[in-house]
Structures are given as C-alpha cells and as structure tokens.
Design an enzyme around this catalytic site. Structure first.
Site, short mmCIF file in Angstrom:
data_model
loop_
_atom_site.label_atom_id
_atom_site.label_comp_id
_atom_site.label_asym_id
_atom_site.label_seq_id
_atom_site.Cartn_x
_atom_site.Cartn_y
_atom_site.Cartn_z
N HIS A 314 0.81 -1.23 0.00
CA HIS A 314 0.00 0.00 0.00
C HIS A 314 0.83 1.26 0.00
O HIS A 314 0.29 2.35 0.14
CB HIS A 314 -0.90 0.05 1.23
N LYS A 504 0.85 14.33 1.05
CA LYS A 504 -0.52 14.63 0.63
C LYS A 504 -0.73 16.12 0.41
O LYS A 504 -1.70 16.55 -0.17
CB LYS A 504 -1.52 14.11 1.66
N LYS A 609 -14.78 8.02 -3.45
CA LYS A 609 -16.04 8.32 -2.74
C LYS A 609 -16.57 9.68 -3.18
O LYS A 609 -17.76 9.84 -3.43
CB LYS A 609 -15.79 8.31 -1.22
C1 26Q Z 1 4.21 1.21 9.92
C2 26Q Z 1 5.21 0.99 10.83
C3 26Q Z 1 5.08 1.41 12.14
C4 26Q Z 1 3.91 2.04 12.53
C5 26Q Z 1 2.90 2.27 11.63
C6 26Q Z 1 3.05 1.85 10.31
C7 26Q Z 1 1.97 2.11 9.34
C8 26Q Z 1 0.64 2.18 9.74
C9 26Q Z 1 -0.36 2.45 8.83
C10 26Q Z 1 2.26 2.29 8.01
C11 26Q Z 1 1.26 2.54 7.10
C12 26Q Z 1 -0.06 2.63 7.49
C13 26Q Z 1 -1.15 2.94 6.57
C14 26Q Z 1 -1.00 3.08 5.28
C15 26Q Z 1 -2.11 3.47 4.40
O1 26Q Z 1 -3.20 3.80 4.85
N1 26Q Z 1 -1.90 3.45 3.09
C16 26Q Z 1 -2.93 3.84 2.15
O2 26Q Z 1 -3.59 2.67 1.69
C17 26Q Z 1 -4.70 3.02 0.90
C18 26Q Z 1 -5.44 1.73 0.55
O3 26Q Z 1 -4.72 0.99 -0.36
C19 26Q Z 1 -4.27 3.79 -0.34
O4 26Q Z 1 -5.42 4.18 -1.05
C20 26Q Z 1 -3.46 5.01 0.03
O5 26Q Z 1 -2.94 5.63 -1.12
C21 26Q Z 1 -2.32 4.59 0.96
O6 26Q Z 1 -1.63 5.75 1.43
#
Ligand code: 26Q
Length: 764
Positions: A314, A504, A609
């Site tokens: 992602h 963003k 959306k």
């Molecule tokens: C990683 C390591 C340590 C702590 C937290 C994290 C962490 C937590 C959440 C890393 C990433 C996330 C979330 C990522 C995310 O929301 N990505 C989004 O995913 C969507 C669904 O595919 C996409 O539409 C977005 O473009 C993307 O940013």
C-alpha cells in the site's frame, strides 16, 4: 421477521416500555440486539477455500445503518421508527464510532469485508480489538492534542466467542481471547465474521492523553492502535501487537482446518491468507512454525505457506516499509528467529543478489525486511492502483519483479457504494434508482446509464438541488458538533479530508488559501465565496504534520477576524475527522482535493467516494486519480502538476548528487510563490500562533520541501481558480457532476473483490 413487532418485544423486555417511550440510546440498543440476532442466525458461506484477510486495521465506522441495509430491513426499520416519532439518524448519533484504523488502508479493509460478504464469498477478517483505537483529536490554542477513544460499551457489536489461544511471547505466554463482529452480506443470506483478538485483562484507559505504562505489556497489547508515524518509541510494542495478532490468527486457521476434517498438509487447498501491507507479515514464519510442529517437514511447511499467503503493498514511501531489528523479534517471539533465518537462507540460495535478501546488515545488527519475506514466500504481490503497480514493478520492487514477474498483479482499490452512496447520500441514490433503475445497487457499472441524461435539464437541476441540500445538512451538523462554527452553504465547498502527511500536501492547499487571502486584501475578490474544509489527524510524533495543522488553524482565525475577507473565504477544519464525518462531508463536496505529489499516493480511496457523490476532482496524476481521469475525460476533472516519471527522475538525481534534482529555493524565488511562503512568518500570522512552529515550516519549505509543494503550487493555483470559475456555469458544472457519478461504478469494491477472487484467492 416483522421488524416493528420485534422492536416492540425488545423494548418491552429491556426497558418495559413501548419504542415510542424509549430514548434514542435505548432504541439504539434495541436495534443493535435486533440486528445482531438476524446476523447471527445467518450461515457462513461455504466453499473449498476460505479467505482470511489479515490486517492490523479495520476502520469499520458505525455499523447500524450498514447492517440494517445488508440485512434488507433498512427501509422497514426506518418506517417503524418514523411511526413512533423517531429518526434513524438521531439513533445512529448515539452509536460510538470505533477508530480501529489510521486511514486508507484500514478503511479499505472494511470496504473489502463488506464486498466479500455481498459477493457471498467465504472470507473473514483477522485483526486486533484496540480498546481506545487511534487517538481522538482535540484542538486547543490552534494545536492538536490526543485523547483515548474508548468505544466498547456493555452493548456493542462484539460477540464473545469463548475461543482462546495462547500466544508464546519471549517473556511467557499471553492468552488471546477472540471476539467476533458479524459481517452480513447485502443481498445474500450469509454472514462472515471480523475476528478481533483481545487480551484477557485489558488495561483501563489512561486518565489523560495516550501515554501508558509500557512495562505492563500483557495488559496493554490491545489498548491503542499505534499510529502511522516514524517515531521510535512504541515500535517494539507494535511488533508485540503484530505477533499477538498473527499467532492467534494462525492458530484459528489451523483449528478451523482441523474442524473441517482436513490435515495441515492440505492448508493451501483450503485456505488463502491475504496480508494487508507488511503489518501481518509474521504470519508467514508463524504458520511455518505451526505446520512443522504438526509434523510437516520444513520443505512441506514452506511449500504450503507459500501457496497460501498473498501480499498487498500500500505504500512506496521508503520510511513506511517495515524493517524490524532481528533483536526485536528475538525478544518478542524468539521461536521465529530460526525460521526467519531458514527462510532467508532458502531465499539467498535461490537468489544470491543481496538486495533481495530478507535479513540484511552485519551479524548482531541484522534487520528483517518484512516485504521481502512476503514476496519470496507469498504467491501474489499486488499494488492498489494501475500507476502504483507500475511503479512497484519499475522502481521500488524492480529486483523482485525481475525474479518473480508472474507474482505481480494490480488490483485497483474500490469502495463499498452501499456505505459511500446508498447510506450516506439517500437522495442521490433515489435519483439514480429513477434514472438507471435500482439494479445499479447490485451492479454499479449500470451507473454509466446516467450518461443518457447528459442533456436532461430536470435531472441536472435535481443533481444541483441534491448537492445544495447535502451542503445545508453538512453545515447544520457542523454548527451542531463543531462549536457552533457555521459553513456558508452557498459557497463552493472545497474539501481535503485524509490523514495529515507532507506528501498529501495539505501545506500546498494552505498556500492557496494564503494566495486568495492576499488577493482579497488587495481588492481582488473571487467570483464567488469559497469554503475550504480540512479534516486530518497528525501522528502524535510527526512534528511537521502538527505544524501544518497549526498553520491551517491560524489561517482560520486570521480570516474569521477579518471582515474584508470573511464574506469571500472561509477556512474550516473538522476536529476529530472520522468515518462519520466523511459520510457527512463527502455528499456535500463540490471540489475534491487529491493533490499528493505524483508517485507518492499509492491509490487514494477518498477520491473515489467523492467522485461517486458528484464532486469534481482537483488533483495530480497520482494513484487512482489517473484512472479517474481516464474514465471521466479531461472536461470533468482538473489535473495539474509534475507527472510521476518526472518526480521519480528528480529524486534519482538528488540521490546521485545532493546538489542536483529538486531545489525548493529556485521555486521559492519565483515572484508568484515567495509572497505566499513568506506570509507564514508575517506578523499577521505569527501574532496569532506559535511563531517557532510557523518559522520551522517556512524553513522547511524554503530549504527542503521534500514533497515539492513549491514545484506545483503555481499550476495548482491556476487549476483551482479555473475550477472555481467554472463552477459558476451551473448547467455545465451539473454535467461534470453527472459524468463523475456515471463513471464511478468501476470503483465499487465489489469489482475489486471479484478481481481478487478471480486472480488470487480462487475461493471456488
Ligand atoms: C508502519 C510501521 C510502524 C507504525 C505504523 C506503520 C503504518 C501504519 C499504517 C504504516 C502505514 C499505514 C497505513 C497506510 C495506508 O493507509 N496506506 C494507504 O492505503 C490506501 C489503501 O490501499 C491507499 O489508497 C493510500 O494511497 C495509501 O496511502
């Protein structure tokens, strides 16, 4: 079931009163119980193979309306309530919203569960039951503060199952208790489950803020969702959480396999595991370990797991790709270390290029590349939008694509139009029923028939009326829930709602606000009033993101206090933006801001959306915006800015020679840009806020600007001014709205899930 009668029975049994005499809270609990009964009576779908969707986040939002819809009793319940003088909206207000996700990835998982059930596929979610979720955001003195968000009440959607597993941590075993949330499928008779694991003795909420005693690990494993940030503290806790989730989840898989009478050597015939980003990646070594413990040889165990697990990427932001020190895993789950070493050795034997190794760094300081584990020992690797998958293949995961071209595939994200159109925008849904027939609800591609009304004035008028009504409704709720702050429903609603991140580029949006402000101050009023709406949480340790929130809140104050500007420009920022606010704001939006630096936003799902609800996108050619642009054509979207190839080239240049590539100073010096940036440190603004924070932002933009806001700001300003001018031709704008809704069927998560099933899961 007769909904009205059952409501009466439950109201009597619980409260000794008729529904008409019950309060909204009581009726909420009556409807919760009624819905639970119906959902739990539904059988699980059957099939050869069953999917387990592993995710650290499920941003499910409130469930009452969606579950009523999926159970086919939405209209009946609404009517029954109306007959006793109650409104479903008021009752839904009572429902607490769980915040079990950061943003896009978590909300995608929730949309996927909805679609898996709606397609009648056997597939459950596996995650954690965070008691206080992600934090609740508060604004004080134009700064963000974080508080716990407790959401679990005595009556909740959680169903205790009695199932328990022991998770063997390095310090000793911890019991994992399983709670389920039913996921009824729309238009099918079945229900799947969201499995949420919890600790046996959860800790009470901290009295103030979100800090807690990190030494009492067993009590705090499921307290908070660790936010998407780059801070070191708490990273070890996150690894504990991940192992807790995957170990319990893997044990659940093997238990269910056993209950079906199937041996562990048949795992891949009966199970598919989707790994939602790398957060659940330890499920791979954990399954190998458990299969070996059940008598499979290492070769057999590895083969089974490799045919069972599939990985979704992602993000292409390097800092978000999880790499854990092996010492962390040694501490959390020492039994996984020899397995990870064995998997690394096998990968190295087959592919000697050190860049694709799982373990990297010198002995004693090795780090585990979680994504590498997934790619070597999973059978599918997918990106989440066409452009994103191409970037993975061509840049970020190039070396892996060379080795395993057949594993790579694209699955462009989608959203459930049941929540994001039917429930959140009932007036538009009703108009669509009239125009294209109610079949669009089961087959969203039918929305394209709306194109037949491209020149139909009454339908175009109706679209404008519905948007106006949604803007009034959003304004009223805003005034009610956001300290009485009013939005002007006659202004253009220009909305950017998403997690706060520099890539963003909320800061670029803020520069546009400054541009408008300065124009108005100079006597140049815009064609019409514009309301710029933000909603965003910043990770608590992400300093620059917090500075950007501060900037936005200072601009809001500045404009509020300026009678010359206020009639033309308004800045609003929702406190604690969440799924519920998204459902209110998206139907009310005219211009959808999707302005990430090209190549950085993997897909985006808010963009889809907004599009479905008739907003026109103002965006860069990034993520799924590219596909939106192809579908609606250039007249129905405003695109601007540097393209992804150019941006990637700029980063490559900088990598090779720091003096080359993007230099923000060059763009800062441009006459149209400098005044906007310098306004950050003008007395007009610094007198309203924290001078040091604004100065830090100014310094960052003028010397680094890693996400190139100054590169695109001029093109952005021009495109945005053009969109606002075009808004004045109401008939032409209504056509743009119509085309956007008509072309949005492709972005239904039902389509996405059908593709996952066809190409990856093959659930049979
Ligand atoms: C990683 C390591 C340590 C702590 C937290 C994290 C962490 C937590 C959440 C890393 C990433 C996330 C979330 C990522 C995310 O929301 N990505 C989004 O995913 C969507 C669904 O595919 C996409 O539409 C977005 O473009 C993307 O940013």
């Amino acid at each position: 079931m007769d909904v009205k009668q059952r409501m009466q029975e439950l109201a009597q049994a619980r409260y000794g009163r008729e529904p008409a005499q019950c309060g909204d809270g009581e009726l909420y609990r009556v409807l919760l119980q009624l819905t639970q009964e119906l959902a739990q009576a539904r059988p699980a779908p059957q099939g050869e193979r069953k999917l387990y969707y592993f995710s650290a986040e499920f941003l499910i939002g409130k469930l009452l309306s969606n579950n009523l819809l999926a159970l086919g009793i939405y209209d009946e319940a609404k009517q029954a309530l109306a007959q006793c003088g109650k409104s479903l909206a008021a009752i839904e207000d009572v429902e607490p919203e769980p915040s079990l996700g950061n943003g896009g990835l978590g909300r995608l998982a929730a949309c996927f569960l909805d679609s898996i059930a709606a397609l009648g596929l056997p597939g459950d979610g596996v995650g954690l039951n965070y008691h206080y979720g992600l934090f609740k955001q508060e604004f004080h003195m134009s700064h963000q503060f974080e508080q716990p968000n407790p959401w679990i009440e005595d009556d909740s959607w959680l169903i205790p199952t009695g199932t328990e597993f022991e998770v063997p941590f390095g310090f000793g075993p911890v019991k994992a208790r399983l709670f389920d949330i039913a996921v009824p499928g729309a238009n099918t008779g079945i229900a799947n489950r969201l499995h949420l694991f919890d600790v046996e003795h959860p800790a009470p909420a901290p009295r103030e803020g979100i800090d807690f005693d990190k030494t009492d690990l067993p009590a705090h494993l499921t307290s908070f969702l660790y936010p998407d940030d780059s801070d070191e503290a708490g990273r070890l806790l996150r690894v504990y959480q991940q192992y807790f989730m995957v170990s319990a989840g893997a044990q659940l898989i093997l238990k269910e396999l056993d209950e079906r009478g199937c041996g562990p050597e048949t795992l891949s015939d009966h199970v598919a595991v989707q790994i939602n980003d790398t957060h659940p990646s330890m499920v791979i070594p954990e399954l190998v370990r458990l299969l070996a413990a059940r008598g499979l040889t290492m070769d057999q165990a590895v083969e089974q797991v490799s045919k069972t697990c599939a990985y979704t990427n992602h993000t292409i932001l390097a800092e978000a790709l999880e790499k854990w020190p092996l010492t962390f895993i040694e501490k959390v789950a020492p039994q996984l270390v020899p397995i990870i070493r064995e998997l690394d050795a096998r990968a190295r034997a087959a592919h000697p290029d050190p860049k694709v190794a799982i373990l990297q760094g010198e002995e004693g300081k090795e780090i585990v590349h979680m994504a590498h584990l997934d790619i070597h020992f999973g059978y599918s690797v997918n990106g989440v939008a066409a452009l994103h998958t191409e970037i993975l293949k061509g840049s970020e995961l190039r070396h892996f694509y060379d080795i395993y071209p057949a594993k790579f595939n694209n699955k462009t994200n989608g959203v459930t139009l049941r929540r994001w159109l039917e429930v959140c925008n009932p007036q538009l849904a009703a108009l669509l029923d009239q125009c294209v027939g109610p079949e669009w609800r089961a087959d969203p591609t039918r929305l394209s028939r709306l194109m037949d009304y491209y020149n139909d004035s009454p339908v175009l008028e109706k679209l404008l009326d519905i948007k106006a009504a949604n803007k009034r409704a959003a304004s009223d709720l805003f005034a009610r829930d956001q300290y009485g702050i009013r939005l002007d429903p006659d202004a253009v609603f220009d909305i950017q709602v998403k997690r706060l991140h520099e890539y963003k580029r909320q800061q670029m949006n803020a520069l546009y606000v400054i541009h408008k402000y300065l124009e108005i101050k100079a006597g140049k009023t815009p064609q019409r009033p514009v309301t710029v709406i933000f909603g965003a949480k910043a990770a608590p340790a992400y300093v620059m993101a917090k500075h950007i929130i501060h900037l936005i809140l200072c601009l809001r104050r500045l404009i509020e206090n300026d009678p010359q500007v206020r009639p033309w420009l308004h800045v609003a920022m929702v406190e604690n933006y969440n799924v519920t606010w998204a459902e209110r704001l998206i139907p009310a939006c005219d211009i959808s801001e999707q302005i990430s630096l090209a190549s950085k936003e993997a897909s985006g799902t808010g963009n889809m959306k907004f599009m479905a609800n008739g907003a026109v996108t103002l965006g860069t050619l990034d993520g799924a915006n590219v596909e939106i642009a192809e579908l609606v054509g250039p007249d129905n979207i405003y695109t601007f800015g540097a393209g992804s190839n150019y941006v990637i080239e700029l980063y490559d240049q900088k990598m090779k020679d720091g003096a080359k590539g993007y230099q923000s100073r060059v763009y800062y010096e441009r006459p149209a840009v400098k005044p906007l940036v310098d306004f950050l440190i003008s007395p007009a603004l610094t007198s309203l806020g924290d001078e040091a924070a604004l100065k830090a932002l100014w310094t960052d933009l003028t010397t680094k600007d890693w996400f190139m806001a100054l590169l695109d700001v001029e093109a952005y300003t021009a495109a945005r001014d053009r969109a606002i001018a075009d808004y004045g031709d109401r008939a032409a704008w209504a056509r743009k709205m119509l085309v956007n809704t008509a072309r949005s069927g492709y972005f239904s998560s039902d389509r996405t899930i059908a593709e996952y099933n066809r190409d990856i899961w093959r659930l049979g």
